[in-house]
Design a protein around this motif. Sequence first.
Motif, PDB file in Angstrom:
ATOM      1  N   VAL A  10     -16.886 -17.118   8.391  1.00  0.00           N
ATOM      2  CA  VAL A  10     -16.458 -17.750   9.119  1.00  0.00           C
ATOM      3  C   VAL A  10     -14.910 -17.817   9.924  1.00  0.00           C
ATOM      4  O   VAL A  10     -14.391 -17.749   8.830  1.00  0.00           O
ATOM      5  N   VAL A  29     -24.056 -18.051  14.075  1.00  0.00           N
ATOM      6  CA  VAL A  29     -24.104 -19.786  14.213  1.00  0.00           C
ATOM      7  C   VAL A  29     -24.499 -20.052  13.761  1.00  0.00           C
ATOM      8  O   VAL A  29     -24.540 -21.411  12.975  1.00  0.00           O
ATOM      9  N   GLU A  30     -25.598 -20.277  12.835  1.00  0.00           N
ATOM     10  CA  GLU A  30     -27.141 -21.391  12.899  1.00  0.00           C
ATOM     11  C   GLU A  30     -27.727 -20.479  11.714  1.00  0.00           C
ATOM     12  O   GLU A  30     -28.305 -18.701  12.125  1.00  0.00           O
ATOM     13  N   GLN A  50     -15.066 -17.773  16.499  1.00  0.00           N
ATOM     14  CA  GLN A  50     -16.949 -17.513  16.547  1.00  0.00           C
ATOM     15  C   GLN A  50     -17.007 -19.410  16.554  1.00  0.00           C
ATOM     16  O   GLN A  50     -16.794 -20.117  16.060  1.00  0.00           O
ATOM     17  N   TYR A  60     -20.356 -22.152  15.285  1.00  0.00           N
ATOM     18  CA  TYR A  60     -20.700 -22.034  13.481  1.00  0.00           C
ATOM     19  C   TYR A  60     -20.704 -23.353  13.807  1.00  0.00           C
ATOM     20  O   TYR A  60     -20.502 -24.435  13.764  1.00  0.00           O
ATOM     21  N   TYR A  98     -21.300 -15.846   2.452  1.00  0.00           N
ATOM     22  CA  TYR A  98     -20.795 -16.089   4.736  1.00  0.00           C
ATOM     23  C   TYR A  98     -19.339 -16.384   4.596  1.00  0.00           C
ATOM     24  O   TYR A  98     -18.815 -16.646   3.550  1.00  0.00           O
TER      25      TYR A  98
END
Length: 435
Positions: A329, A309-310, A333, A335, A327
């Motif tokens: 995504v 997420v972070e 999810q 994000y 990365y």
Amino acid sequence: MTHTYTRKAHRAAATAACAALVLALTSTVGSAHARSHDLGRESLPPGDGWGSTGSGTTGGARADAAHVYTVTTWAELKAALRKGGDTPKIIKVKGTLDATASGCAAFAAEGYDFARYLADYDPAVWGHDKQVSGVQEDLRAASAARQKPAITAEVPSHTTLIGVGGNAGIVGGSLQIKGADNVIVRNLTLESPLDCFPQWDPTDDNRTGAWNSEYDSAVVHGSTHIWMDHNTFTDGAHPDSTLPSYFGKIYEQHDGELDIVKGADRVTVSWNAFKDHDKTLMIGNSDGATGDAGRLKVTLHHNLFAGIVERAPRVRFGQVDAYNNLYTVTGEQKYQYAFGIGHQSQLVAEKNAFTLPAGVSAANILKKWSDAPVTATGNYVNGHSVDLVAVHNAEMPGEALRSGAGWTPALRTRVDDPRALPGLVGRRAGAGGAG
């Protein structure tokens, strides 16, 4: 003619014999090398990130035979870590070590009642103006104090902790690399520990309240010369999606996967997989930690961040080199961002690769927490070169970032084309990929 043929035959036979001898010797040497090759005695290569500076990072490479251990339980691991103090040691983890096999009930203080806790601190009763206090909060804190020593393991200086075999790892435990120097952690799957007793803070999150938890999979706290390599960090069997909600907020039992804080310095984080987690990787934990200035020098390269997420990473103070990371995504999810630009940070983010789904803008890759310079060049998003600072500033002019971190990283042993990272990092990052 007969003599000529004989000489040729002898030369051919001699050549064949020599070839056979060379092949046999090569095979013998190769087999001996395979037998002698021990990942536990490998050191961080020269020039491989900040961890290679000064005296370098060798971990337990110089350990004698008496200080090489193989452990199969959490208790054995903690015992091995204590043996010999800072004497160089190699600890080989075989199988999965479970730090919480007895369950959360084993840590609960007598009288602690979670149902009573919820009733006492329900915002409809307690409100959002003050911190919780009283009998059940005291018992919650006492329960947490019992869990902490059971699930944390202190890693001393000059230690190599390495997984062997295909399923080496730790469930529910937290590795504390605290005040140490020269530590290597490799080839382990680290499943995020669950905080059995999160605290309700009614004043958090703009006075809407939040559950706060402790325990990271690994913490580098005030330590130097650290190499974290080819590990897998994951929520495993307990992702946030499986956690309940109370008072309208997720009952958060996870903290971070890896924190590098409190004056830690000269750290290389390479070829790890960070998966399915919220607050993933933090470098520097407070804007007020002025002692961190000039420290928190960290290199991140060839790491996979998938389903996070972070905080990949979120940086304060540190001179951080993040290059050749991947990365990914997905549309399903949550994000928020990858790189968090924090107080007095000097982040260089170069030649990384991002896969973003439709509807997620590349402007979200950077997040401004404080006014600090950042270098973000040579990065690719969905196979195309993107100027991350320019895109961020164009879409978020109220949070404009300054380009140019003010330094140029030199400690890189290999730099790959970002377009090759999905195949390279996606295949080799994480536990089991070393060697």
